[in-house]
Design an enzyme around this catalytic site. Sequence first.
Site, PDB file in Angstrom:
ATOM      1  N   GLY A  92     -33.342  46.022   4.428  1.00 39.10           N
ATOM      2  CA  GLY A  92     -34.773  45.987   4.706  1.00 39.10           C
ATOM      3  C   GLY A  92     -35.492  45.834   3.377  1.00 39.10           C
ATOM      4  O   GLY A  92     -35.070  45.056   2.523  1.00 39.10           O
ATOM      5  N   SER A 124     -27.383  45.224   1.754  1.00 38.73           N
ATOM      6  CA  SER A 124     -28.652  44.688   1.256  1.00 38.73           C
ATOM      7  C   SER A 124     -29.394  45.774   0.471  1.00 38.73           C
ATOM      8  O   SER A 124     -28.923  46.210  -0.566  1.00 38.73           O
ATOM      9  CB  SER A 124     -29.482  44.135   2.424  1.00 38.73           C
ATOM     10  OG  SER A 124     -30.591  43.394   1.975  1.00 38.73           O
ATOM     11  N   ALA A 125     -30.545  46.256   0.952  1.00 38.34           N
ATOM     12  CA  ALA A 125     -31.261  47.320   0.247  1.00 38.34           C
ATOM     13  C   ALA A 125     -30.375  48.551   0.058  1.00 38.34           C
ATOM     14  O   ALA A 125     -30.423  49.222  -0.972  1.00 38.34           O
ATOM     15  CB  ALA A 125     -32.528  47.693   1.012  1.00 38.34           C
ATOM     16  N   HIS A 161     -27.567  39.385  -1.696  1.00 44.65           N
ATOM     17  CA  HIS A 161     -27.993  38.074  -1.180  1.00 44.65           C
ATOM     18  C   HIS A 161     -28.037  37.045  -2.309  1.00 44.65           C
ATOM     19  O   HIS A 161     -28.871  36.133  -2.295  1.00 44.65           O
ATOM     20  CB  HIS A 161     -29.380  38.143  -0.536  1.00 44.65           C
ATOM     21  CG  HIS A 161     -29.502  39.094   0.608  1.00 44.65           C
ATOM     22  ND1 HIS A 161     -29.109  38.781   1.887  1.00 44.65           N
ATOM     23  CD2 HIS A 161     -30.014  40.351   0.667  1.00 44.65           C
ATOM     24  CE1 HIS A 161     -29.370  39.812   2.686  1.00 44.65           C
ATOM     25  NE2 HIS A 161     -29.905  40.780   1.968  1.00 44.65           N
ATOM     26  N   GLU A 196     -23.827  36.697   0.080  1.00 47.43           N
ATOM     27  CA  GLU A 196     -23.618  37.168   1.446  1.00 47.43           C
ATOM     28  C   GLU A 196     -22.154  36.980   1.834  1.00 47.43           C
ATOM     29  O   GLU A 196     -21.529  35.980   1.503  1.00 47.43           O
ATOM     30  CB  GLU A 196     -24.549  36.428   2.395  1.00 47.43           C
ATOM     31  CG  GLU A 196     -26.013  36.750   2.127  1.00 47.43           C
ATOM     32  CD  GLU A 196     -26.961  36.100   3.106  1.00 47.43           C
ATOM     33  OE1 GLU A 196     -26.513  35.290   3.942  1.00 47.43           O
ATOM     34  OE2 GLU A 196     -28.170  36.404   3.040  1.00 47.43           O
TER      35      GLU A 196
END
Length: 247
Positions: A92, A124-125, A161, A196
């Site tokens: 997020g 991700s985050a 990413h 990714e």
Amino acid sequence: MEDRKRILALSSSRTGNGGYLEQAMPMIREFLGNRAMKIAFIPFAYVDRDTSPLLHLVELAFAGTPFDITPVTAENGKQLLEDADAIMVSGGNTFKLLHDLYAADLVPIIKGKVKSGTPYIGWSAGANITGKTICTTNDMPIIEPKSFKALHFFPFQINPHYYNLVIEGHNGETRDQRLTEYVMLNPSVPVIGIPEGTALLYNKATLKLAGSTAGVLFRNEAGAPVKTELPAGSDLGFLLTEPANLV
């Protein structure tokens, strides 16, 4: 003193057109094993107040596993984390994630649990905050956290990413230019770009690049930024003492 930390820092929840956590689940299941576990799931990076859509995606991805996943809130967070067998943090907005963790005073608990051997999974985050700071996130600072200092499980920066796209006619900086700027101003701190489908897998003092895609390493060498490709499966243990040991 034995290093008991176990960390799976995934670049993303999706790869290409794949489903939510579809490519990540084999790595997650291998990382956690097959025994029943209570997982404290932190959805704070999700910006919408209603986190039910995110929770639904996670529940679908973990269907058929022996894991009991309970979402963390500001109210139940401390006790839930203390009782958890594993900690999981979604993607997020990284700034919101760290803001909410500091606001709920959960950073010390997470660091203590992971140091004692509680497995940590983040994508991700959730991967971004395993580094020293969140200064190499791709996200916009939509909210100001108490500090940019993150969980500091690793003595380097992470860029999830990772993809260096050059767009013809576009005059903004590329990802490589931004990460080069970071190592120029922070010469003692390397940055790992994880594309990714890849992850950083840390298991009791060993670190490798998991997945089938190469990553990248940005470092400042004698005042000049250097970009190096990291082949899939690379042993990254040499980064654990640069510039300092894990804390």
